[in-house]
Design a protein around this motif. Structure first.
Motif, PDB file in Angstrom:
ATOM      1  N   TRP A  71       0.807  -1.094  -0.111  1.00 27.34           N
ATOM      2  CA  TRP A  71      -0.060  -0.055  -0.113  1.00 27.34           C
ATOM      3  C   TRP A  71       0.999   1.234  -0.127  1.00 27.34           C
ATOM      4  CZ3 TRP A  71      -1.430   3.440   4.080  1.00 27.34           C
ATOM      5  CH2 TRP A  71      -2.507   4.351   3.885  1.00 27.34           C
ATOM      6  N   LEU A  72       1.752   1.383   0.875  1.00 26.59           N
ATOM      7  CA  LEU A  72       2.980   2.393   0.721  1.00 26.59           C
ATOM      8  C   LEU A  72       3.810   2.564  -0.139  1.00 26.59           C
ATOM      9  CD1 LEU A  72       4.122   2.044   4.673  1.00 26.59           C
ATOM     10  CD2 LEU A  72       2.625   4.084   3.626  1.00 26.59           C
ATOM     11  N   LEU A  73       4.246   1.382  -0.943  1.00 25.61           N
ATOM     12  CA  LEU A  73       4.909   1.601  -1.944  1.00 25.61           C
ATOM     13  C   LEU A  73       4.336   2.267  -3.164  1.00 25.61           C
ATOM     14  CD1 LEU A  73       7.334  -1.748  -1.433  1.00 25.61           C
ATOM     15  CD2 LEU A  73       8.013   0.834  -0.978  1.00 25.61           C
ATOM     16  N   GLY A  74       3.013   1.582  -3.239  1.00 26.49           N
ATOM     17  CA  GLY A  74       2.193   1.872  -4.421  1.00 26.49           C
ATOM     18  C   GLY A  74       1.745   3.396  -4.208  1.00 26.49           C
ATOM     19  N   GLY A  75       2.206   4.036  -3.218  1.00 24.54           N
ATOM     20  CA  GLY A  75       1.629   5.394  -3.264  1.00 24.54           C
ATOM     21  C   GLY A  75       0.203   5.150  -2.625  1.00 24.54           C
ATOM     22  N   TRP A  79      -4.893  -1.626  -4.619  1.00 26.33           N
ATOM     23  CA  TRP A  79      -4.420  -2.868  -5.486  1.00 26.33           C
ATOM     24  C   TRP A  79      -3.219  -3.332  -5.048  1.00 26.33           C
ATOM     25  CZ3 TRP A  79      -7.749  -6.033  -7.653  1.00 26.33           C
ATOM     26  CH2 TRP A  79      -8.790  -5.457  -8.124  1.00 26.33           C
ATOM     27  N   GLY A  80      -2.144  -2.420  -4.846  1.00 23.97           N
ATOM     28  CA  GLY A  80      -0.707  -2.694  -4.497  1.00 23.97           C
ATOM     29  C   GLY A  80      -0.664  -3.468  -3.101  1.00 23.97           C
ATOM     30  N   GLY A  81      -1.514  -3.025  -2.266  1.00 25.24           N
ATOM     31  CA  GLY A  81      -1.607  -3.840  -0.816  1.00 25.24           C
ATOM     32  C   GLY A  81      -2.171  -5.083  -0.836  1.00 25.24           C
ATOM     33  N   VAL A  82      -3.551  -4.855  -1.536  1.00 19.95           N
ATOM     34  CA  VAL A  82      -4.050  -6.494  -1.829  1.00 19.95           C
ATOM     35  C   VAL A  82      -3.310  -7.463  -2.366  1.00 19.95           C
ATOM     36  CG1 VAL A  82      -5.954  -7.437  -2.965  1.00 19.95           C
ATOM     37  CG2 VAL A  82      -6.310  -5.353  -1.907  1.00 19.95           C
ATOM     38  N   GLY A  83      -2.379  -7.026  -3.644  1.00 16.51           N
ATOM     39  CA  GLY A  83      -1.615  -8.056  -4.394  1.00 16.51           C
ATOM     40  C   GLY A  83      -0.690  -8.352  -3.463  1.00 16.51           C
ATOM     41  N   ALA A  84      -0.167  -7.518  -2.664  1.00 15.73           N
ATOM     42  CA  ALA A  84       1.197  -7.949  -1.807  1.00 15.73           C
ATOM     43  C   ALA A  84       0.638  -9.143  -0.815  1.00 15.73           C
ATOM     44  CB  ALA A  84       1.972  -6.816  -1.337  1.00 15.73           C
TER      45      ALA A  84
END
Length: 251
Positions: A71-75, A79-84
Motif C-alpha cells: 500500500w505504501l510503495l504503491g503510493g 491494489w498494491g496492498g491487496v496484491g502484496a
C-alpha cells in the motif's frame, strides 16, 4: 489470520513418566530417581506444549504487513496492498503445507486473507482489509464469554480435544472450574483487540491497524498461554492428577 492457539505437535502419551505398581514399592536412591523422572513431564508440559500457536500466530501477521508495504510503495494504492497480501498469503500457505500443518487450517488462513482482500476491493477503502479481523475478534470475545457462562469453557474444549478426552473433563468439577477461570483470560484478549481495533478502524488509521495487528497477535497469544496456564494450575488443588486425568466425583 486466526489467532486461536493451534497445536503444533503431538502430546506425550498419557502414561508416560508414571511409576508402575512394582516401582512404587521400591526404596532408596533408585526410588528417588524414578520419582524425579516421573515428575519432570508434568512440570514441563504447559498449554503452550499442548496447544502450540507460535508459528500460526506469527504467520497470521505476515499478510497484513505485506498489505501495508504494498500500500505504501504503491503510493497508498489499494491494489498494491491487496496484491502484496495475497502473494505473501499464498507463500505462507505453501510453507505451512510443506512443514506438515493441517490442510484445513492452512486453507482457512488463506481464505481469511482472500476475503479480507475482497472486502477492501469491493469498498475501495484500505482500512476495510481489517474489517474481518475486527468482526472475528468481536465474535470470538462473545463465543468465549458465552462458553464460560454455559459451563462449556472453550479452553477446556480445546485441551480436551487435544488430549482425546471428549467431554470427560467436564465431569471433574475442579477441572471445569479451572478451565472456566482460565478461559476468561482468552475472552479478555479478544475484548482488548476489539477495544484497540475499532477506534483505529473507524478513524481509517491503516498503518496503526497494522501495528496493532502485529503487536496484539503473537505477543498477546504468548501472554495468554502463560497467564491462563498459571490460572489453571492454581485452580487445581494439591494432589490433583492434572489435565490428562480428570477425576469424576463418586456417585
Amino acid at each position: 489470520m486466526s489467532e486461536t492457539p493451534e497445536r503444533d505437535s503431538g502430546p506425550t502419551e498419557p502414561g508416560e513418566g508414571q511409576l508402575s505398581g512394582t516401582d512404587a514399592g521400591s526404596t532408596g536412591p533408585a526410588r528417588a530417581d524414578a520419582d524425579t523422572a516421573a515428575a519432570a513431564p508434568a512440570r514441563a508440559e504447559s498449554l503452550t506444549d499442548l496447544l502450540g500457536g507460535r508459528r500460526g500466530a506469527i504467520d497470521a501477521t505476515l499478510p497484513p504487513l505485506a498489505f501495508a508495504v504494498g500500500w505504501l510503495l504503491g503510493g497508498e494504492s489499494l491494489w498494491g496492498g491487496v496484491g502484496a497480501a495475497l502473494a505473501v498469503g499464498a507463500v505462507v500457505a505453501g510453507v505451512r503445507l510443506r512443514r506438515g500443518d493441517r490442510p484445513r487450517s492452512v486453507l482457512i488462513g488463506l481464505l481469511a486473507v482472500c476475503v479480507a482482500a475482497l472486502v477492501a476491493v469491493r469498498t475501495g477503502r484500505a482500512e476495510d482489509f481489517f474489517l474481518i479481523q475486527v468482526l472475528s475478534n468481536a465474535a470470538s470475545a462473545l463465543a468465549w464469554t458465552v462458553s464460560i457462562v454455559v459451563r462449556w469453557p472453550l479452553l477446556g474444549v480445546l485441551v480436551g480435544a487435544v488430549l482425546g478426552q471428549r467431554a470427560r473433563w467436564r465431569r471433574d468439577p475442579v477441572l471445569l472450574r479451572g478451565y472456566g477461570r482460565a478461559s476468561w483470560v482468552w475472552a479478555a484478549t479478544y475484548l482488548l483487540r476489539v477495544a484497540v481495533f475499532v477506534p483505529l478502524y473507524l478513524g481509517g488509521q491503516v498503518l496503526a491497524l497494522v501495528v496493532a495487528r502485529v503487536a496484539l497477535t503473537w505477543p498477546l497469544v504468548a501472554a495468554a498461554l502463560a497467564l491462563s496456564w498459571v490460572v489453571l494450575r492454581r485452580s487445581l488443588p494439591a494432589g490433583h492428577p492434572g489435565l490428562r486425568h480428570p477425576v469424576a466425583p463418586p456417585r
